[in-house]
Write a protein that holds these residues in place. Structure first.
Motif, PDB file in Angstrom:
ATOM      1  N   LEU A  13      -3.739 -16.759  18.322  1.00  0.00           N
ATOM      2  CA  LEU A  13      -3.011 -15.598  18.830  1.00  0.00           C
ATOM      3  C   LEU A  13      -3.252 -14.420  17.903  1.00  0.00           C
ATOM      4  O   LEU A  13      -3.173 -14.554  16.683  1.00  0.00           O
ATOM      5  N   ILE A  14      -3.556 -13.280  18.486  1.00  0.00           N
ATOM      6  CA  ILE A  14      -3.863 -12.093  17.696  1.00  0.00           C
ATOM      7  C   ILE A  14      -3.066 -10.903  18.211  1.00  0.00           C
ATOM      8  O   ILE A  14      -2.540 -10.912  19.317  1.00  0.00           O
ATOM      9  N   GLY A  15      -3.019  -9.850  17.386  1.00  0.00           N
ATOM     10  CA  GLY A  15      -2.467  -8.573  17.811  1.00  0.00           C
ATOM     11  C   GLY A  15      -0.970  -8.471  17.678  1.00  0.00           C
ATOM     12  O   GLY A  15      -0.236  -9.432  17.922  1.00  0.00           O
ATOM     13  N   ARG A  16      -0.529  -7.295  17.275  1.00  0.00           N
ATOM     14  CA  ARG A  16       0.898  -6.981  17.251  1.00  0.00           C
ATOM     15  C   ARG A  16       1.225  -5.975  18.351  1.00  0.00           C
ATOM     16  O   ARG A  16       2.218  -6.089  19.036  1.00  0.00           O
ATOM     17  N   ARG A  17       0.314  -5.004  18.508  1.00  0.00           N
ATOM     18  CA  ARG A  17       0.518  -3.990  19.555  1.00  0.00           C
ATOM     19  C   ARG A  17       0.446  -4.641  20.930  1.00  0.00           C
ATOM     20  O   ARG A  17       1.274  -4.412  21.791  1.00  0.00           O
ATOM     21  N   PHE A  18      -0.591  -5.445  21.155  1.00  0.00           N
ATOM     22  CA  PHE A  18      -0.727  -6.254  22.361  1.00  0.00           C
ATOM     23  C   PHE A  18      -0.957  -7.696  21.903  1.00  0.00           C
ATOM     24  O   PHE A  18      -1.923  -7.983  21.215  1.00  0.00           O
ATOM     25  N   ARG A  19      -0.078  -8.591  22.286  1.00  0.00           N
ATOM     26  CA  ARG A  19      -0.213  -9.997  21.911  1.00  0.00           C
ATOM     27  C   ARG A  19      -1.216 -10.651  22.847  1.00  0.00           C
ATOM     28  O   ARG A  19      -1.034 -10.656  24.072  1.00  0.00           O
ATOM     29  N   LEU A  20      -2.294 -11.185  22.288  1.00  0.00           N
ATOM     30  CA  LEU A  20      -3.355 -11.784  23.079  1.00  0.00           C
ATOM     31  C   LEU A  20      -3.677 -13.169  22.559  1.00  0.00           C
ATOM     32  O   LEU A  20      -3.442 -13.485  21.391  1.00  0.00           O
ATOM     33  N   ALA A  21      -4.247 -13.988  23.440  1.00  0.00           N
ATOM     34  CA  ALA A  21      -4.738 -15.302  23.047  1.00  0.00           C
ATOM     35  C   ALA A  21      -6.261 -15.290  23.106  1.00  0.00           C
ATOM     36  O   ALA A  21      -6.841 -14.844  24.107  1.00  0.00           O
ATOM     37  N   HIS A  22      -6.893 -15.722  22.048  1.00  0.00           N
ATOM     38  CA  HIS A  22      -8.347 -15.872  22.006  1.00  0.00           C
ATOM     39  C   HIS A  22      -8.665 -17.360  22.038  1.00  0.00           C
ATOM     40  O   HIS A  22      -8.270 -18.104  21.142  1.00  0.00           O
ATOM     41  N   ILE A  23      -9.400 -17.780  23.074  1.00  0.00           N
ATOM     42  CA  ILE A  23      -9.849 -19.164  23.160  1.00  0.00           C
ATOM     43  C   ILE A  23     -11.271 -19.185  22.616  1.00  0.00           C
ATOM     44  O   ILE A  23     -12.164 -18.543  23.171  1.00  0.00           O
ATOM     45  N   VAL A  24     -11.475 -19.911  21.521  1.00  0.00           N
ATOM     46  CA  VAL A  24     -12.722 -19.835  20.767  1.00  0.00           C
ATOM     47  C   VAL A  24     -13.641 -21.008  21.103  1.00  0.00           C
ATOM     48  O   VAL A  24     -13.268 -22.174  20.947  1.00  0.00           O
ATOM     49  N   MET A  29       3.552   7.251  23.383  1.00  0.00           N
ATOM     50  CA  MET A  29       2.493   6.303  23.073  1.00  0.00           C
ATOM     51  C   MET A  29       3.089   4.924  22.806  1.00  0.00           C
ATOM     52  O   MET A  29       4.084   4.790  22.109  1.00  0.00           O
ATOM     53  N   LEU A  30       2.455   3.897  23.395  1.00  0.00           N
ATOM     54  CA  LEU A  30       2.931   2.541  23.196  1.00  0.00           C
ATOM     55  C   LEU A  30       2.491   2.025  21.829  1.00  0.00           C
ATOM     56  O   LEU A  30       1.299   1.956  21.541  1.00  0.00           O
ATOM     57  N   LEU A  31       3.474   1.677  21.001  1.00  0.00           N
ATOM     58  CA  LEU A  31       3.188   1.115  19.686  1.00  0.00           C
ATOM     59  C   LEU A  31       3.305  -0.406  19.709  1.00  0.00           C
ATOM     60  O   LEU A  31       2.654  -1.100  18.947  1.00  0.00           O
ATOM     61  N   ARG A  32       4.168  -0.925  20.573  1.00  0.00           N
ATOM     62  CA  ARG A  32       4.291  -2.350  20.837  1.00  0.00           C
ATOM     63  C   ARG A  32       4.379  -2.506  22.351  1.00  0.00           C
ATOM     64  O   ARG A  32       5.009  -1.714  23.034  1.00  0.00           O
ATOM     65  N   ASP A  33       3.725  -3.546  22.885  1.00  0.00           N
ATOM     66  CA  ASP A  33       3.708  -3.696  24.339  1.00  0.00           C
ATOM     67  C   ASP A  33       3.634  -5.167  24.703  1.00  0.00           C
ATOM     68  O   ASP A  33       2.632  -5.657  25.201  1.00  0.00           O
ATOM     69  N   ASN A  34       4.712  -5.883  24.442  1.00  0.00           N
ATOM     70  CA  ASN A  34       4.724  -7.313  24.719  1.00  0.00           C
ATOM     71  C   ASN A  34       5.844  -7.679  25.695  1.00  0.00           C
ATOM     72  O   ASN A  34       6.556  -8.666  25.521  1.00  0.00           O
ATOM     73  N   ILE A  35       5.975  -6.823  26.728  1.00  0.00           N
ATOM     74  CA  ILE A  35       6.892  -7.105  27.822  1.00  0.00           C
ATOM     75  C   ILE A  35       6.089  -7.794  28.918  1.00  0.00           C
ATOM     76  O   ILE A  35       5.080  -7.269  29.380  1.00  0.00           O
ATOM     77  N   TYR A  36       6.534  -8.983  29.333  1.00  0.00           N
ATOM     78  CA  TYR A  36       5.775  -9.740  30.312  1.00  0.00           C
ATOM     79  C   TYR A  36       6.399  -9.625  31.696  1.00  0.00           C
ATOM     80  O   TYR A  36       7.609  -9.416  31.846  1.00  0.00           O
ATOM     81  N   GLY A  37       5.553  -9.757  32.735  1.00  0.00           N
ATOM     82  CA  GLY A  37       6.052  -9.590  34.093  1.00  0.00           C
ATOM     83  C   GLY A  37       5.221 -10.357  35.099  1.00  0.00           C
ATOM     84  O   GLY A  37       4.602 -11.377  34.794  1.00  0.00           O
ATOM     85  N   SER A  38       5.174  -9.823  36.337  1.00  0.00           N
ATOM     86  CA  SER A  38       4.462 -10.473  37.438  1.00  0.00           C
ATOM     87  C   SER A  38       3.042  -9.938  37.541  1.00  0.00           C
ATOM     88  O   SER A  38       2.675  -8.962  36.873  1.00  0.00           O
ATOM     89  N   ILE A  39       2.237 -10.525  38.409  1.00  0.00           N
ATOM     90  CA  ILE A  39       0.872 -10.050  38.598  1.00  0.00           C
ATOM     91  C   ILE A  39       0.866  -8.646  39.199  1.00  0.00           C
ATOM     92  O   ILE A  39       0.002  -7.829  38.873  1.00  0.00           O
TER      93      ILE A  39
END
Length: 466
Positions: free
Chosen positions: A90-101, A137-147
């Protein structure tokens, strides 16, 4: 040809019900998708989650281009993704992302984004989850929702296309298929708001337009000049990443012209931009175009390039100008003036683009070699020739010779061309001929072959003492 949606007008709008294209209505196929991306899609689906290939991968296949990015969007949270994949980080603070390596191959997986106004009070109060500055400006953006919410949060309509590996359908939420057919770059939502959320979207609009041979729609283009100053707030490290995407992708010249058109280039290279706006420095613009054309050709021919070479070209004339200012204000040797000016220029530039030290070192070598290549007497020619960055310095000299000849004083016309030709010949002759070339150069510089170098003057003195 794939199906067309009804024509859209104005800003891109996400519809409540997406247009769903069945397998026979689009060209997206698993044979165009990387095996690792398919593994991730299948495992997420098997784990009970919804998962879609989204963004550039889908867009490029629809455009008939070879996809390079295989990004995935899912309703699984980053923690749930990590629980499914042992090779996940898992990476990122501004945008939380998953990297599958998968070795060198990395598949990026993002959880569906939600709207900040729909977030729970707990989420809104958590600085690690969501945060905006006073300008929006978005400094953190880890609100989850629908497609559906995720589609609204995407930047451009052509990137709001989702491919399902379960039933092979493409879900079009924002008339992206229409804009692909119309070759239009169109923001989703109000352009002013979207640019304020992330000013880099202005750069992305330009990059997609040149990369995909599209035009920016009127409403997407309209606020760019007004909001361009927002780019000053983008971290220098992120601007470096954007520089690579814009200028080390085979479209440097086109992106440079667009950035200048929208008055954005100044936020990358402020010192150079000042010179480009002055009439007496027209040759600087010609040099930049030549250097970028050279870079584009090498990339499009699958040849290696280093960002350091282009950085060296972009800052060469600001450096020369700064050297003259240093010399005018202090009595320094040419070498000291060079290093004084180098420190000033790089310190200023780092405020705009954080150029890594590994590239700064190569830039300095290229610049120093310009002086060393001009001094060919004795062992100096061999030392320059054996320098690890000789080829880069030589290529840089060739570019200078093409541009500067027309702008040098009359009494120095031909000197750079002669120097460039000398080094071209020097690389292609025998060692014996190289020695003759060096001797001839020394004779020409002294004006007579009878004049001795300091080394030869010392030799008789040693013999007399013996």
């Amino acid at each position: 040809m794939f199906s067309k949606n009804p024509a859209s007008s104005g800003a891109g709008v996400v519809t409540a019900q997406p247009t769903v294209l069945t397998r026979d209505q689009h060209p997206v196929s698993r044979k165009f998708i990387s095996a690792n991306a398919l593994k991730v899609l299948y495992r997420l689906n098997k784990g009970g989650y919804k998962a879609y290939l989204v963004g550039g991968g889908v867009r490029d296949i629809l455009l008939g281009k070879e996809p390079k990015d295989f990004d995935i969007a899912t309703n699984a949270t980053p923690e749930q993704i990590k629980a499914l994949f042992r090779n996940c980080r898992l990476i990122g603070r501004r945008f939380r992302l998953a990297h599958i390596v998968f070795g060198r191959d990395i598949i990026e997986v993002a959880t569906f984004r939600g709207h900040h106004e729909n977030a729970s009070k707990k989420e809104q109060s958590c600085q690690k989850t969501s945060k905006q500055n006073d300008e929006g400006m978005l400094l953190r953006d880890n609100i989850y929702g629908s497609i559906e919410e995720d589609a609204e949060r995407r930047d451009f309509t052509i990137n709001a296309l989702y491919y399902s590996a379960t039933d092979f359908t493409v879900h079009d939420f924002a008339n992206g298929m229409h804009d692909i057919n119309a070759k239009k770059i169109r923001l989703i939502g109000d352009p002013q708001t979207r640019y304020r959320e992330d000013p880099v979207r202005m750069l992305r609009a330009i990059r997609f337009a040149t990369k995909l041979d599209m035009t920016i729609s009127d409403e997407t283009e309209a606020p760019i000049n007004e909001l361009a100053p927002l780019l000053e707030s983008i971290p220098a490290a992120r601007m470096f990443e954007e520089f690579l995407k814009l200028f080390i992708s085979g479209k440097a010249v086109a992106n440079f012209e667009h950035l200048c058109h929208y008055n954005i280039f100044q936020y990358f290279f402020p010192a150079l931009n000042d010179m480009l706006t002055e009439q007496q420095h027209q040759y600087v613009n010609d040099f930049i175009i030549l250097a970028m054309s050279n870079t584009d050709k090498r990339i499009n021919n699958n040849q290696r390039v280093t960002p350091a070479f282009l950085f060296a070209a972009l800052l060469w004339y600001p450096l020369q100008q700064q050297i003259q200012l240093v010399k005018a204000s202090a009595q320094l040797s040419p070498q000291d003036a060079f290093f004084e000016a180098l420190g000033i220029i790089m310190s200023r530039q780092q405020q705009s683009i954080a150029i890594p030290k590994r590239f700064q070192t190569v830039m300095k070598d290229i610049w120093i070699l310009q002086e060393r290549l001009a001094r060919r007497d004795g062992k100096r020619a061999y030392k320059a020739f054996e320098h690890p960055k000789f080829r880069a310095g030589y290529d840089f000299l060739l570019l200078r010779a093409q541009i500067e000849e027309a702008n040098l004083p009359e009494n120095t016309k031909g000197s750079l061309s002669e120097l460039a030709k000398w080094w071209t010949d020097f690389q292609n002759v025998s060692p014996e001929t190289q020695q003759q070339m060096i001797k001839a150069t020394a004779s020409n510089r002294s004006g007579t072959s009878a004049r001795r170098s300091p080394r030869k003057r010392r030799k008789p003195a040693a013999n007399n003492n013996g």
